[in-house]
Motif scaffolding. Structure first.
Motif, PDB file in Angstrom:
ATOM      1  N   VAL A  50      -6.497  85.007  51.544  1.00 46.10           N
ATOM      2  CA  VAL A  50      -5.199  85.231  52.015  1.00 46.10           C
ATOM      3  C   VAL A  50      -5.142  85.713  53.497  1.00 46.10           C
ATOM      4  CG1 VAL A  50      -2.803  86.391  51.783  1.00 46.10           C
ATOM      5  CG2 VAL A  50      -3.936  85.234  49.914  1.00 46.10           C
ATOM      6  N   THR A  51      -6.263  86.654  53.714  1.00 41.62           N
ATOM      7  CA  THR A  51      -6.207  87.577  54.895  1.00 41.62           C
ATOM      8  C   THR A  51      -6.759  86.311  56.123  1.00 41.62           C
ATOM      9  OG1 THR A  51      -7.058  89.500  53.683  1.00 41.62           O
ATOM     10  CG2 THR A  51      -7.619  89.114  56.175  1.00 41.62           C
ATOM     11  N   GLN A  52      -7.758  85.533  55.511  1.00 38.95           N
ATOM     12  CA  GLN A  52      -8.359  84.505  56.540  1.00 38.95           C
ATOM     13  C   GLN A  52      -7.225  83.662  56.844  1.00 38.95           C
ATOM     14  OE1 GLN A  52     -11.584  82.981  54.202  1.00 38.95           O
ATOM     15  NE2 GLN A  52     -12.956  84.326  54.899  1.00 38.95           N
ATOM     16  N   GLN A  53      -6.256  83.257  55.733  1.00 40.30           N
ATOM     17  CA  GLN A  53      -5.206  82.501  56.065  1.00 40.30           C
ATOM     18  C   GLN A  53      -4.314  82.806  57.238  1.00 40.30           C
ATOM     19  OE1 GLN A  53      -4.869  79.221  55.371  1.00 40.30           O
ATOM     20  NE2 GLN A  53      -7.022  79.310  54.365  1.00 40.30           N
ATOM     21  N   VAL A  54      -3.816  84.106  57.071  1.00 43.64           N
ATOM     22  CA  VAL A  54      -3.056  84.795  57.921  1.00 43.64           C
ATOM     23  C   VAL A  54      -3.673  84.803  59.248  1.00 43.64           C
ATOM     24  CG1 VAL A  54      -2.200  87.190  58.752  1.00 43.64           C
ATOM     25  CG2 VAL A  54      -2.058  86.355  56.179  1.00 43.64           C
TER      26      VAL A  54
END
Length: 78
Positions: A50-54
């Protein structure tokens, strides 16, 4: 994603493409951020993913904004 500073129906294909990237990235960012809320979080939520996607969404937003600034600066100087 409406802005009083941008034309609603831009003539330039480059502007339309940048606006589409900006809009889709903003919606994706909102969706990814919602995954971090406690209500939607579950043990299977991969917070690193999720952090990478953000981060990717934020990058795409910055890229689209830069494209718009570059395009409008060039158009205003002509």
């Amino acid at each position: 994603l409406a802005s009083p500073f941008l034309p609603q129906k831009p003539k330039s294909e480059l502007v339309r493409t940048s606006l589409r990237l900006l809009t889709s990235s903003a919606y994706r960012l909102q969706s990814e951020c919602k995954k971090t809320l406690p209500v939607e979080s579950c043990p299977t939520t991969d917070i690193q993913l999720v952090t990478q996607q953000v981060i990717q969404c934020a990058y795409d937003i910055a890229k689209a904004a830069k494209q718009l600034v570059t395009i409008t600066t060039k158009e205003n100087n002509n």
